[in-house]
Structures are given as C-alpha cells and as structure tokens.
Motif scaffolding. Structure first.
Motif, PDB file in Angstrom:
ATOM      1  N   SER A 177       0.828  -1.212   0.000  1.00 41.58           N
ATOM      2  CA  SER A 177       0.000   0.000   0.000  1.00 41.58           C
ATOM      3  C   SER A 177       0.861   1.259   0.000  1.00 41.58           C
ATOM      4  N   PHE A 178       1.913   1.271   0.832  1.00 44.20           N
ATOM      5  CA  PHE A 178       2.809   2.432   0.848  1.00 44.20           C
ATOM      6  C   PHE A 178       3.493   2.617  -0.510  1.00 44.20           C
ATOM      7  N   SER A 179       3.903   1.511  -1.122  1.00 38.76           N
ATOM      8  CA  SER A 179       4.556   1.594  -2.435  1.00 38.76           C
ATOM      9  C   SER A 179       3.586   2.112  -3.493  1.00 38.76           C
ATOM     10  N   ALA A 180       2.338   1.646  -3.451  1.00 43.24           N
ATOM     11  CA  ALA A 180       1.336   2.123  -4.406  1.00 43.24           C
ATOM     12  C   ALA A 180       1.092   3.615  -4.244  1.00 43.24           C
ATOM     13  N   GLY A 181       0.981   4.062  -2.995  1.00 41.86           N
ATOM     14  CA  GLY A 181       0.792   5.492  -2.763  1.00 41.86           C
ATOM     15  C   GLY A 181       1.966   6.320  -3.242  1.00 41.86           C
ATOM     16  N   LEU A 182       3.179   5.813  -3.016  1.00 46.39           N
ATOM     17  CA  LEU A 182       4.373   6.537  -3.462  1.00 46.39           C
ATOM     18  C   LEU A 182       4.429   6.636  -4.988  1.00 46.39           C
ATOM     19  N   CYS A 183       4.144   5.532  -5.677  1.00 51.50           N
ATOM     20  CA  CYS A 183       4.161   5.548  -7.151  1.00 51.50           C
ATOM     21  C   CYS A 183       3.085   6.466  -7.710  1.00 51.50           C
ATOM     22  N   GLY A 213      -8.220  14.479 -10.520  1.00 54.57           N
ATOM     23  CA  GLY A 213      -8.594  14.530  -9.098  1.00 54.57           C
ATOM     24  C   GLY A 213      -8.743  13.155  -8.468  1.00 54.57           C
ATOM     25  N   LEU A 214      -9.323  12.206  -9.224  1.00 57.39           N
ATOM     26  CA  LEU A 214      -9.452  10.844  -8.688  1.00 57.39           C
ATOM     27  C   LEU A 214      -8.083  10.189  -8.486  1.00 57.39           C
ATOM     28  N   GLY A 215      -7.148  10.506  -9.382  1.00 55.62           N
ATOM     29  CA  GLY A 215      -5.801   9.977  -9.196  1.00 55.62           C
ATOM     30  C   GLY A 215      -5.167  10.460  -7.913  1.00 55.62           C
ATOM     31  N   TRP A 216      -5.315  11.758  -7.628  1.00 55.99           N
ATOM     32  CA  TRP A 216      -4.786  12.285  -6.375  1.00 55.99           C
ATOM     33  C   TRP A 216      -5.544  11.735  -5.167  1.00 55.99           C
ATOM     34  N   ALA A 217      -6.837  11.457  -5.309  1.00 57.18           N
ATOM     35  CA  ALA A 217      -7.613  10.926  -4.181  1.00 57.18           C
ATOM     36  C   ALA A 217      -7.139   9.524  -3.784  1.00 57.18           C
ATOM     37  N   SER A 218      -6.650   8.758  -4.757  1.00 56.82           N
ATOM     38  CA  SER A 218      -6.173   7.407  -4.430  1.00 56.82           C
ATOM     39  C   SER A 218      -4.900   7.442  -3.602  1.00 56.82           C
ATOM     40  N   PHE A 219      -4.110   8.488  -3.714  1.00 55.03           N
ATOM     41  CA  PHE A 219      -2.828   8.576  -3.013  1.00 55.03           C
ATOM     42  C   PHE A 219      -2.983   8.516  -1.489  1.00 55.03           C
ATOM     43  N   PRO A 220      -3.780   9.403  -0.845  1.00 53.57           N
ATOM     44  CA  PRO A 220      -3.909   9.292   0.617  1.00 53.57           C
ATOM     45  C   PRO A 220      -4.606   8.013   1.072  1.00 53.57           C
ATOM     46  N   LEU A 221      -5.506   7.480   0.246  1.00 52.77           N
ATOM     47  CA  LEU A 221      -6.183   6.240   0.633  1.00 52.77           C
ATOM     48  C   LEU A 221      -5.203   5.076   0.714  1.00 52.77           C
ATOM     49  N   PHE A 222      -4.255   5.025  -0.217  1.00 50.58           N
ATOM     50  CA  PHE A 222      -3.218   3.993  -0.140  1.00 50.58           C
ATOM     51  C   PHE A 222      -2.391   4.149   1.138  1.00 50.58           C
ATOM     52  N   LEU A 223      -2.053   5.385   1.481  1.00 56.30           N
ATOM     53  CA  LEU A 223      -1.257   5.618   2.685  1.00 56.30           C
ATOM     54  C   LEU A 223      -2.034   5.232   3.946  1.00 56.30           C
ATOM     55  N   ILE A 224      -3.315   5.558   3.976  1.00 54.97           N
ATOM     56  CA  ILE A 224      -4.138   5.178   5.142  1.00 54.97           C
ATOM     57  C   ILE A 224      -4.221   3.657   5.257  1.00 54.97           C
ATOM     58  N   THR A 225      -4.391   2.988   4.119  1.00 57.58           N
ATOM     59  CA  THR A 225      -4.430   1.525   4.132  1.00 57.58           C
ATOM     60  C   THR A 225      -3.132   0.951   4.679  1.00 57.58           C
ATOM     61  N   GLY A 226      -1.995   1.482   4.239  1.00 59.12           N
ATOM     62  CA  GLY A 226      -0.713   1.008   4.747  1.00 59.12           C
ATOM     63  C   GLY A 226      -0.563   1.250   6.233  1.00 59.12           C
ATOM     64  N   ALA A 227      -1.022   2.410   6.715  1.00 60.20           N
ATOM     65  CA  ALA A 227      -0.919   2.702   8.147  1.00 60.20           C
ATOM     66  C   ALA A 227      -1.782   1.747   8.971  1.00 60.20           C
ATOM     67  N   VAL A 228      -2.988   1.466   8.501  1.00 55.83           N
ATOM     68  CA  VAL A 228      -3.865   0.535   9.224  1.00 55.83           C
ATOM     69  C   VAL A 228      -3.253  -0.862   9.254  1.00 55.83           C
ATOM     70  N   MET A 229      -2.685  -1.305   8.146  1.00 56.02           N
ATOM     71  CA  MET A 229      -2.081  -2.635   8.119  1.00 56.02           C
ATOM     72  C   MET A 229      -0.831  -2.707   8.979  1.00 56.02           C
ATOM     73  N   MET A 230      -0.080  -1.630   9.098  1.00 58.18           N
ATOM     74  CA  MET A 230       1.065  -1.615  10.009  1.00 58.18           C
ATOM     75  C   MET A 230       0.586  -1.740  11.460  1.00 58.18           C
ATOM     76  N   PHE A 231      -0.545  -1.104  11.783  1.00 56.44           N
ATOM     77  CA  PHE A 231      -1.107  -1.235  13.123  1.00 56.44           C
ATOM     78  C   PHE A 231      -1.550  -2.668  13.394  1.00 56.44           C
ATOM     79  N   VAL A 232      -2.183  -3.289  12.392  1.00 57.71           N
ATOM     80  CA  VAL A 232      -2.612  -4.674  12.544  1.00 57.71           C
ATOM     81  C   VAL A 232      -1.395  -5.588  12.686  1.00 57.71           C
TER      82      VAL A 232
END
Length: 238
Positions: A177-183, A213-232
């Motif tokens: 998820s972090f890699s997807a957000g970075l790319c 705009g949708l492309g930019w919207a996917s960026f923070p969602l990927f980061l949030i997903t990565g953060a949640v999975m790191m917590f899990v």
C-alpha cells in the motif's frame, strides 16, 4: 591422633596438648536418617517441572506470552482488516478510473487532455510521438496498480493465514500500500509539473479534470491503508 569420645572430637598435634572440639550437628537427630530421601525427592520434583519460584518464573507470570491472542482484541483486528480491504479496493478503483479516462485537463469541454489521447472540439488525436512526461505518468501509475493489487492479495490471504514462510502477510500488504501510494504520488506530481510548464500558466490556473482529481484521491487512501495494516501487523494477535 584424632579420636571421638562422648560426642567430642580430640585432636593431637605435635608439641601441643589435646584440645577438645565440639562436634556440630546441622540437623536434629530425628531428621538425620531422613535427610537423603528428602533431598532426592526434592531433586526429582524439580526435574519433573515443579520448579521453585525464580525471577524468570515470576516474570513469566507477570508478562503474558507474546503469542497469546486476547479474545477481546480479535473483533477489533477483524474490523481493521475489513476497513483495510475496503480502503485498498476504493484506492484501486479510483486509480483505474483515473488511468482509463482522458479527463485529466479540460477547458470548458472544448479541450480534453488525457494519458492516451487529446480531444479538441470532439476531434481526438492519439499521441505521436508520446511525450516523455506522459510515458512517465503511465509507468508509475501501472506500478501503483501492481503494488496495490499485491497489497490486496496479501490482505485477503492474511485472513486465512498470518505468514507466508517467514514473512508476515500483513507486513506485505502494508508495504504494498505504501509503495502504491508513493508511485501514484510520483506519477501525479510529474504530470502536474509538466502540464503547468507546457501551458505557460500558473499552476493554480490549469484546468485539471476529474480524472486527475481521482488519481490524487487514491494517493492518501493507499497511505491510510498502509498505516492501518502496520497497526494490525504490530498488534499482539497478528
């Protein structure tokens, strides 16, 4: 010469007279005969696992086993896994829509610029040759899609098993998820800068479209997903 008389030991040393010395009995007389069986029994009980309290055992009683899963934590972890699944699916959907539709730059519906073609008054042209920034944007968006699907598959697999060999699947999902957000961020930043440069207008005046705009919207969602999975992944139940 050494001898014993009436419970006293006499020692004879050269040029010295006999000195009486008191014999010390460490155990009461009633327990002297039972001392050896008692010692053997204590040794056997320790070897069998009935160890006396030691600092290591006290620590084991105070601190739970790291592999122990608290039943109260499991529902919360299930919720976070479901939340991560929804977020990564939404991120992939937004990214695929942004990649597939050519509404990255629009000007009063007369000019339409995308990653695959440019349309002017409903007349569309394919890129020939393809500009370098368009190629870079496409490449990083495809890399973001690959990393996002890797995160999704690892997340789904983590529901059924925690590890794939020595690697935790939740960690694989978080890294994906972090890699997807970075790319995605790199792709959109390249497109933003180059369009503003070629248009010769300030960045705030470029008429970016809804695909952008949708492309930019996917960026923070990927980061949030990565953060949640790191917590899990760091939770005791994982």
């Amino acid at each position: 010469m050494v001898g014993e008389l009436d419970g006293e030991i006499y020692s004879d040393k050269p040029s010295k007279r006999l000195v009486p010395q008191r014999k010390v009995n460490l155990l009461p007389s009633g327990l002297r005969g039972n001392f050896l069986p008692l010692a053997i029994s204590s040794t056997l009980s320790v070897g069998a696992g009935n160890r006396p309290d030691t600092p290591e055992r006290e620590n084991a009683l105070c601190f739970p086993d790291p592999g122990y899963s608290d039943p109260e934590i499991l529902p919360a972890m299930t919720f976070f896994r479901i939340l991560s699944t929804i977020l990564v699916l939404l991120s992939l959907l937004l990214l695929m829509i942004a990649l597939g539709f050519d509404f990255w730059v629009t000007d009063n519906s007369s000019i339409q610029i995308g990653l695959w073609k440019t349309c002017i008054r409903s007349v569309c042209f394919q890129y020939s040759p393809v500009p370098g920034y368009i190629d870079a944007t496409r490449a990083f968006l495809f890399l973001a899609l690959i990393a996002g699907f890797l995160s999704l598959f690892a997340l789904i697999a983590s529901i059924f098993r925690s590890h794939l060999g020595p690697v935790a699947l939740t960690l694989v999902s978080a890294v994906g998820s972090f890699s997807a957000g970075l790319c995605a961020m790199i792709a959109l930043a390249v497109f933003t800068g180059e369009v503003a440069k070629t248009s010769n207008v300030p960045l705030g005046q470029v008429p970016f479209g809804w695909s952008f705009g949708l492309g930019w919207a996917s960026f923070p969602l990927f980061l949030i997903t990565g953060a949640v999975m790191m917590f899990v992944q760091k939770s005791p139940s994982s």
